[in-house]
Design a protein around this motif. Structure first.
Motif, PDB file in Angstrom:
ATOM      1  N   UNK A   1      31.522  51.986  47.811  1.00  0.00           N
ATOM      2  CA  UNK A   1      31.759  52.100  46.372  1.00  0.00           C
ATOM      3  C   UNK A   1      30.693  52.965  45.714  1.00  0.00           C
ATOM      4  N   UNK A   2      29.427  52.763  46.109  1.00  0.00           N
ATOM      5  CA  UNK A   2      28.329  53.541  45.552  1.00  0.00           C
ATOM      6  C   UNK A   2      28.489  55.013  45.912  1.00  0.00           C
ATOM      7  N   UNK A   3      28.811  55.296  47.179  1.00  0.00           N
ATOM      8  CA  UNK A   3      28.999  56.681  47.611  1.00  0.00           C
ATOM      9  C   UNK A   3      30.155  57.325  46.855  1.00  0.00           C
ATOM     10  N   UNK A   4      31.241  56.603  46.683  1.00  0.00           N
ATOM     11  CA  UNK A   4      32.406  57.134  45.982  1.00  0.00           C
ATOM     12  C   UNK A   4      32.034  57.506  44.533  1.00  0.00           C
ATOM     13  N   UNK A   5      31.273  56.659  43.854  1.00  0.00           N
ATOM     14  CA  UNK A   5      30.857  56.935  42.473  1.00  0.00           C
ATOM     15  C   UNK A   5      29.988  58.190  42.399  1.00  0.00           C
ATOM     16  N   UNK A   6      29.011  58.288  43.293  1.00  0.00           N
ATOM     17  CA  UNK A   6      28.088  59.420  43.270  1.00  0.00           C
ATOM     18  C   UNK A   6      28.811  60.717  43.622  1.00  0.00           C
ATOM     19  N   UNK A   7      29.651  60.684  44.643  1.00  0.00           N
ATOM     20  CA  UNK A   7      30.368  61.889  45.063  1.00  0.00           C
ATOM     21  C   UNK A   7      31.320  62.347  43.960  1.00  0.00           C
ATOM     22  N   UNK A   8      31.905  61.417  43.224  1.00  0.00           N
ATOM     23  CA  UNK A   8      32.767  61.779  42.096  1.00  0.00           C
ATOM     24  C   UNK A   8      31.967  62.516  41.022  1.00  0.00           C
TER      25      UNK A   8
ATOM     26  N   UNK B   1      19.894  58.770  60.744  1.00  0.00           N
ATOM     27  CA  UNK B   1      21.015  58.796  61.697  1.00  0.00           C
ATOM     28  C   UNK B   1      22.035  57.681  61.460  1.00  0.00           C
ATOM     29  N   UNK B   2      21.557  56.519  61.040  1.00  0.00           N
ATOM     30  CA  UNK B   2      22.454  55.386  60.814  1.00  0.00           C
ATOM     31  C   UNK B   2      23.264  55.569  59.536  1.00  0.00           C
ATOM     32  N   UNK B   3      22.596  56.064  58.491  1.00  0.00           N
ATOM     33  CA  UNK B   3      23.299  56.281  57.231  1.00  0.00           C
ATOM     34  C   UNK B   3      24.350  57.382  57.392  1.00  0.00           C
ATOM     35  N   UNK B   4      24.006  58.458  58.080  1.00  0.00           N
ATOM     36  CA  UNK B   4      24.956  59.545  58.300  1.00  0.00           C
ATOM     37  C   UNK B   4      26.186  59.044  59.041  1.00  0.00           C
ATOM     38  N   UNK B   5      25.959  58.331  60.123  1.00  0.00           N
ATOM     39  CA  UNK B   5      27.081  57.833  60.927  1.00  0.00           C
ATOM     40  C   UNK B   5      27.952  56.878  60.114  1.00  0.00           C
ATOM     41  N   UNK B   6      27.313  56.009  59.351  1.00  0.00           N
ATOM     42  CA  UNK B   6      28.056  55.042  58.538  1.00  0.00           C
ATOM     43  C   UNK B   6      28.872  55.745  57.463  1.00  0.00           C
ATOM     44  N   UNK B   7      28.249  56.697  56.747  1.00  0.00           N
ATOM     45  CA  UNK B   7      28.972  57.418  55.705  1.00  0.00           C
ATOM     46  C   UNK B   7      30.152  58.186  56.284  1.00  0.00           C
TER      47      UNK B   7
ATOM     48  N   UNK C   1      31.824  57.466  59.020  1.00  0.00           N
ATOM     49  CA  UNK C   1      32.862  56.508  59.411  1.00  0.00           C
ATOM     50  C   UNK C   1      33.631  55.997  58.200  1.00  0.00           C
ATOM     51  N   UNK C   2      32.967  55.953  57.043  1.00  0.00           N
ATOM     52  CA  UNK C   2      33.621  55.520  55.810  1.00  0.00           C
ATOM     53  C   UNK C   2      34.437  56.649  55.180  1.00  0.00           C
ATOM     54  N   UNK C   3      34.376  57.848  55.779  1.00  0.00           N
ATOM     55  CA  UNK C   3      35.163  58.971  55.285  1.00  0.00           C
ATOM     56  C   UNK C   3      34.418  59.948  54.399  1.00  0.00           C
ATOM     57  N   UNK C   4      33.118  59.795  54.261  1.00  0.00           N
ATOM     58  CA  UNK C   4      32.312  60.689  53.429  1.00  0.00           C
ATOM     59  C   UNK C   4      31.634  61.722  54.322  1.00  0.00           C
ATOM     60  N   UNK C   5      32.228  62.902  54.419  1.00  0.00           N
ATOM     61  CA  UNK C   5      31.720  63.965  55.297  1.00  0.00           C
ATOM     62  C   UNK C   5      30.691  64.799  54.535  1.00  0.00           C
ATOM     63  N   UNK C   6      29.559  64.194  54.250  1.00  0.00           N
ATOM     64  CA  UNK C   6      28.499  64.865  53.499  1.00  0.00           C
ATOM     65  C   UNK C   6      27.264  65.026  54.381  1.00  0.00           C
ATOM     66  N   UNK C   7      26.495  66.097  54.156  1.00  0.00           N
ATOM     67  CA  UNK C   7      25.247  66.246  54.900  1.00  0.00           C
ATOM     68  C   UNK C   7      24.273  65.127  54.530  1.00  0.00           C
TER      69      UNK C   7
END
Length: 86
Positions: free
Chosen positions: A17-24, A43-49, A51-57
């Motif tokens: 939810x937090x990522x979705x708000x910021x990316x918007x 590495x853990x945050x990248x992999x998690x994001x 997997x959640x569908x957020x293809x961000x650097x």
């Protein structure tokens, strides 16, 4: 060996939810987001994001050089769920 980081479904939901708000916010500003975090978490945050569908650097602070200018537009947070902690 492989290191695994376990997160509860509520924590994953809060991160999503937090990522979705910021990316918007970035999309509205016509910019491409980059997540910056500590090198231990990267590495853990990248992999998690991803997997959640957020293809961000996802970069660590150590990877930024002194010439890099960042314009923070938000902070990923794990908001407390009603009636419990994230």
């Amino acid at each position: 060996g492989t290191v695994r980081v376990a997160m509860s479904p509520a924590t994953l939901q809060a991160l999503s939810e937090s990522a979705r708000e910021i990316i918007a916010k970035f999309a509205q500003a016509g910019r491409s987001p980059v997540v910056v975090c500590s090198s231990g978490v990267r590495p853990y945050l990248r992999k998690t994001l991803w997997k959640l569908g957020f293809k961000v650097p996802v970069l660590s602070y150590d990877e930024l050089n002194g010439l890099t200018q960042l314009e923070p537009i938000g902070t990923l947070t794990l908001k407390r769920a009603q009636g419990g902690a994230a």
